[in-house]
Design a protein around this motif. Structure first.
Motif, short mmCIF file in Angstrom:
data_model
loop_
_atom_site.label_atom_id
_atom_site.label_comp_id
_atom_site.label_asym_id
_atom_site.label_seq_id
_atom_site.Cartn_x
_atom_site.Cartn_y
_atom_site.Cartn_z
N PRO A 102 0.82 -1.21 0.00
CA PRO A 102 0.00 0.00 0.00
C PRO A 102 0.86 1.26 0.00
CG PRO A 102 -0.81 -1.59 1.61
CD PRO A 102 0.51 -2.10 1.13
N GLU A 103 0.32 2.32 -0.54
CA GLU A 103 1.07 3.58 -0.67
C GLU A 103 1.53 4.11 0.67
OE1 GLU A 103 0.58 8.02 -2.73
OE2 GLU A 103 -1.02 6.53 -2.89
N ARG A 104 0.71 3.95 1.72
CA ARG A 104 1.12 4.47 3.02
C ARG A 104 2.42 3.83 3.51
NH1 ARG A 104 -3.60 1.74 3.71
NH2 ARG A 104 -3.39 -0.38 4.58
N PHE A 105 2.65 2.55 3.10
CA PHE A 105 3.88 1.87 3.50
C PHE A 105 5.03 2.22 2.56
CE2 PHE A 105 6.71 -1.88 3.68
CZ PHE A 105 7.10 -1.77 5.00
N THR A 106 4.78 2.27 1.26
CA THR A 106 5.86 2.60 0.33
C THR A 106 6.36 4.03 0.56
OG1 THR A 106 4.25 3.20 -1.40
CG2 THR A 106 5.13 0.95 -1.43
N ASP A 107 5.49 4.94 0.97
CA ASP A 107 5.94 6.29 1.31
C ASP A 107 6.95 6.25 2.45
OD1 ASP A 107 4.36 7.46 -0.62
OD2 ASP A 107 2.78 8.11 0.76
N TYR A 129 -5.80 -8.21 15.44
CA TYR A 129 -4.36 -8.21 15.18
C TYR A 129 -4.20 -7.99 13.69
CZ TYR A 129 0.40 -9.93 14.45
OH TYR A 129 1.73 -10.06 14.07
N SER A 130 -3.77 -6.80 13.31
CA SER A 130 -3.66 -6.42 11.91
C SER A 130 -2.25 -6.70 11.41
CB SER A 130 -4.00 -4.94 11.73
OG SER A 130 -3.74 -4.56 10.40
N ILE A 131 -2.11 -7.79 10.67
CA ILE A 131 -0.83 -8.12 10.06
C ILE A 131 -0.67 -7.37 8.74
CG2 ILE A 131 0.50 -10.01 9.02
CD1 ILE A 131 -0.72 -11.89 11.07
N GLY A 132 -1.79 -7.18 8.04
CA GLY A 132 -1.72 -6.68 6.67
C GLY A 132 -2.18 -5.27 6.41
N GLY A 133 -2.54 -4.51 7.44
CA GLY A 133 -2.91 -3.11 7.22
C GLY A 133 -4.39 -2.90 6.93
N ALA A 174 -1.30 -3.41 15.70
CA ALA A 174 -0.98 -3.19 14.29
C ALA A 174 0.53 -3.30 14.08
CB ALA A 174 -1.47 -1.81 13.85
N HIS A 175 0.92 -3.29 12.80
CA HIS A 175 2.33 -3.31 12.42
C HIS A 175 2.69 -2.02 11.69
CE1 HIS A 175 4.00 -7.35 13.23
NE2 HIS A 175 2.75 -7.76 13.14
N ASP A 176 3.91 -1.55 11.91
CA ASP A 176 4.53 -0.45 11.17
C ASP A 176 4.02 0.92 11.61
OD1 ASP A 176 5.96 -2.33 9.58
OD2 ASP A 176 4.16 -2.60 8.36
N LEU A 177 4.96 1.81 11.85
CA LEU A 177 4.64 3.14 12.34
C LEU A 177 4.54 4.11 11.17
CD1 LEU A 177 4.10 4.11 15.21
CD2 LEU A 177 6.41 5.01 15.28
N ASP A 178 3.61 3.85 10.24
CA ASP A 178 3.37 4.78 9.16
C ASP A 178 2.48 5.92 9.66
OD1 ASP A 178 0.68 3.83 9.11
OD2 ASP A 178 1.23 2.25 7.72
N GLN A 179 2.17 6.86 8.80
CA GLN A 179 1.42 8.04 9.23
C GLN A 179 0.02 7.68 9.72
OE1 GLN A 179 2.61 11.19 9.67
NE2 GLN A 179 4.55 10.16 9.24
#
Length: 341
Positions: free
Chosen positions: A69-74, A251-255, A276-281
């Motif tokens: 997803p774009e939020r992760f690629t950013d 438990y969100s593995i995939g966003g 959740a995973h990953d500290l995106d915006q």
């Protein structure tokens, strides 16, 4: 649209055909706004790369290929652009090839094009599929190191993996949920973007193992193939919630976390614990709003450094991680210990 670059270079950077780029540059009709934005972003990226190449020193070009997803690629783009200058006098030129969904054969074709055009290394986040593994083998046979990012291709010829221990991350999520519900019942909605990704599979394996061994009363309802997109993931979550009235945690593995939370809200049900995973915006905002409770985070800048080092070292010759490589640490982030950028 003034620029000093060849159409083919802009097209390669943007992941578009030269004909499409030509239409955008010449203001011809029939071009989507999103396509025009991709061309403009590619030109800005080429301008930054050109500026960096003016610095004297060893020059390396790498290609970062990701289905996410774009939020992760950013977030990944920011990590690589932030870390690249720390390797001066070596100058890294990063070409980004991002898409929210890609067929395995399309990824393989893109990797083959990169190989034929030439590159000093490829950083890859892709599903663990035979077509992708074949393209990785062809890159390595050509002397081009491939570094898998976040999700591994352990049975491929890749040079190294840069990312966290995904199984340990899943085990950590199970511990947090198990301890929270140790004295009461719980049914956890587990979201996976796609079963094709080895990293997500490893997280799920770790999660299920710890629950099975230490918290057997906790049930799991799994949804998959939403690809981390809000619309698709939200629809899957809504269907699961309608079918299972006892779901009270996630438990969100995939966003797609905003969509999952919205699905809970539409049925008037509380999500007692959301991990959740990953500290995106998106996740950072949801964490500060107390709508999600924990984020399992690993430092993507550390992963970027690992990838740069592995590419500089070249392929190791045996498919193992280069000397000194290590997995990123998994951190449990709350609203009170958000890392400072």
């Amino acid at each position: 649209m003034a620029h000093p670059f060849l159409v083919k270079d802009i097209a390669f950077q943007a992941g578009l055909s030269t004909a499409t780029v030509d239409r955008v540059l010449n203001g011809r009709p029939g071009v989507r706004q999103q396509t025009e934005a991709r061309v403009k972003a590619a030109i800005r990226e080429l301008e930054k790369q050109q500026s960096g190449l003016e610095i004297q020193g060893q020059r390396r070009t790498i290609d970062v290929v990701m289905e996410a997803p774009e939020r992760f690629t950013d977030t990944v783009r920011e990590a690589f652009e932030t870390e690249a200058p720390t390797f001066m006098p070596t100058t890294f030129r990063c070409r980004f090839h991002f898409a929210e969904t890609m067929r395995p054969q399309d990824i393989a074709q893109l990797l083959d094009r990169i190989r034929l055009r030439g590159t000093d290394g490829v950083v890859l986040k892709a599903p663990d599929m035979p077509e992708v593994a074949g393209a990785v083998a062809r890159l390595e046979q050509a002397g081009i190191p491939v570094i898998t990012l976040v999700t591994d291709l352990p049975n491929s010829a890749r040079t190294a993996y840069a990312g966290a221990d995904n199984r340990a991350a899943g085990e950590t999520a199970a511990y947090l949920i198990g301890e929270r519900f140790a004295e009461r019942s719980a049914t956890v909605l587990v979201t996976i973007s796609s079963s094709r990704f080895r990293g997500e599979e490893e997280r799920e394996i770790g999660f299920r193992r710890v629950l099975r061994e230490h918290y057997p009363a906790i049930r799991i309802v799994e949804i998959s193939e939403g690809h981390g997109k809000d619309t698709e993931t939200g629809a899957l979550a809504a269907k699961a919630l309608a079918a299972h009235a006892d779901i009270n945690a996630a438990y969100s593995i995939g966003g797609g976390n905003r969509a999952v939370l919205a699905a809970f809200e539409r049925v008037g049900r509380d999500c007692t614990l959301f991990i959740a995973h990953d500290l995106d915006q998106d996740n950072l905002a949801l964490l500060r709003e107390r709508r999600i409770h924990f984020v399992l985070h690993h430092d993507l800048r550390s992963d970027a450094r690992m990838a740069f080092r592995a590419i500089l070292a070249g392929r190791s010759g045996n498919g193992q991680k280069p000397a000194g490589a290590r997995l990123s640490a998994v951190e449990v982030i709350t609203p009170y210990n958000v890392p400072v950028a």
